[in-house]
Design a protein around this motif. Sequence first.
Motif, PDB file in Angstrom:
ATOM      1  N   ASP A 125       0.826   8.942   1.945  1.00 31.08           N
ATOM      2  CA  ASP A 125      -0.199   9.847   2.505  1.00 31.08           C
ATOM      3  C   ASP A 125      -0.098   9.914   4.021  1.00 31.08           C
ATOM      4  O   ASP A 125      -0.174  10.993   4.612  1.00 31.08           O
ATOM      5  CB  ASP A 125      -1.607   9.355   2.135  1.00 31.08           C
ATOM      6  CG  ASP A 125      -1.928   9.644   0.680  1.00 31.08           C
ATOM      7  OD1 ASP A 125      -1.178  10.430   0.056  1.00 31.08           O
ATOM      8  OD2 ASP A 125      -2.909   9.068   0.177  1.00 31.08           O
TER       9      ASP A 125
ATOM     10  N   ARG B 143       0.848  -1.208   0.000  1.00 31.20           N
ATOM     11  CA  ARG B 143       0.000   0.000   0.000  1.00 31.20           C
ATOM     12  C   ARG B 143       0.882   1.257   0.000  1.00 31.20           C
ATOM     13  O   ARG B 143       0.835   2.080   0.922  1.00 31.20           O
ATOM     14  CB  ARG B 143      -0.929  -0.042   1.213  1.00 31.20           C
ATOM     15  CG  ARG B 143      -1.956  -1.193   1.059  1.00 31.20           C
ATOM     16  CD  ARG B 143      -2.830  -1.374   2.273  1.00 31.20           C
ATOM     17  NE  ARG B 143      -3.510  -0.145   2.663  1.00 31.20           N
ATOM     18  CZ  ARG B 143      -4.129   0.005   3.849  1.00 31.20           C
ATOM     19  NH1 ARG B 143      -4.141  -0.993   4.714  1.00 31.20           N
ATOM     20  NH2 ARG B 143      -4.721   1.132   4.146  1.00 31.20           N
TER      21      ARG B 143
ATOM     22  N   ASP C 277      -0.792   4.750   0.292  1.00 34.30           N
ATOM     23  CA  ASP C 277      -1.315   5.002   1.643  1.00 34.30           C
ATOM     24  C   ASP C 277      -0.183   5.364   2.590  1.00 34.30           C
ATOM     25  O   ASP C 277      -0.353   6.218   3.469  1.00 34.30           O
ATOM     26  CB  ASP C 277      -2.048   3.756   2.173  1.00 34.30           C
ATOM     27  CG  ASP C 277      -3.348   3.500   1.421  1.00 34.30           C
ATOM     28  OD1 ASP C 277      -3.847   4.446   0.773  1.00 34.30           O
ATOM     29  OD2 ASP C 277      -3.846   2.354   1.465  1.00 34.30           O
TER      30      ASP C 277
END
Length: 376
Positions: free
Chosen positions: A302, A296, A299
């Motif tokens: 972020d 991920r 993610d």
Amino acid sequence: MTQVERLPRDTGKLIPLVEPWFPPSYADAVRDQVLSGYLGPGRTTQEFTTALAHVVGSPRALATVSGTVALTVAAHAIGLRPGDEVLVPAYGVISTINAFASAGLRPRLVDIDRRTACLSAAGVAEALTPATRAVCFVNFSGYTGRNVADIAALCRQRGVPLVEDAAGALGHAHGGRAAGTFGDVGTYSFSVPKVLTTGQGGALVARDNATFDRAAAYIDHGDLEWRRTNLNRGIGTNLRFTDLQASLGLCQLRDLDARLERRRASYAAMRERLGATLFRVPGGEAPLHNIVLTNRPDDLVDALRQSAITAVRQYRTLSQHPAYMELAVRPFPNADYWTARAVYLPFGMAMTAADAARVADAVVGSGLPLDSLDQS
Ligand SMILES: Cc1ncc(COP(=O)(O)O)c(C=O)c1O
């Protein structure tokens, strides 16, 4: 430290991806160079290349305008001509492949070894054909270990020149041999993220004098004597370094051990928290980058941004770039694995151990799954 202290999730101060680090004494050296009136390639450039050659254990070193250009010059020096095939790793920075393709050479991609993100001897052995005129090994993130030694032996055996792109591996070694000295020609970069930076800049070392002289002549209009003779016996161009850059580079070369130690300290703080999920390179040095792999990646980028930490996804399988799509003639599963999962955390010389700990804690705090590369 056995007890890992948890730091606050967001201290507010932005941690950038990479920043250089210079003590004020370096600025004094550059100021002295400016006031000396000598800015072009001269005595300080000579001092810098002599010191660099000494550090990597090579007879001579040649400074040039960038690591990319050093690779193009290397190709010229080993006698490659437009249309010649060069094997390059399928994953990594665009600079390496561009260095060859921009000179009219024909790069061919070879998948990387998943553990090291470098070429493996088995991969190169399988890819070599009678049409192959050179192999370029990239010391990914400073990697200097068995892969490069084995590929150097293979290339010698097969009579194929080896260019070692040691752009980010200055100061690294394997078996007592410095990064950049395994092949026929080795190159370095002094761009901003590197342990030694002159803003832009690069260098080249060569195993034999004739290759070195061809490189040196090429970056200075094709002739090493032309200023004395007023005659140019070869065609070249002007890709020379400057004393201004050399004055900054020389300070860092003199401090190279301390600079590598600073990098080792920030890496160790991260590794203590992230363990085997943080990419490492063999030997005692830290990799150039701090890299984790996750399914991920966006993610994670972020989540880190929420903690005022800049992380990026960078590099990819080179045949995914529109400019190199025609090289997608076969699958490159390991390159694709790195493309899909690698996240580049803050790194570089300005990073302190405390910043590194904060980044690692934010990675752990994200709760996202991380891969562990078997690097035993
Ligand atoms: C592996 C590798 N090769 C080549 C280069 C090109 O160096 P430069 O940016 O000095 O042209 C880089 C720069 O980041 C690099 O990491």
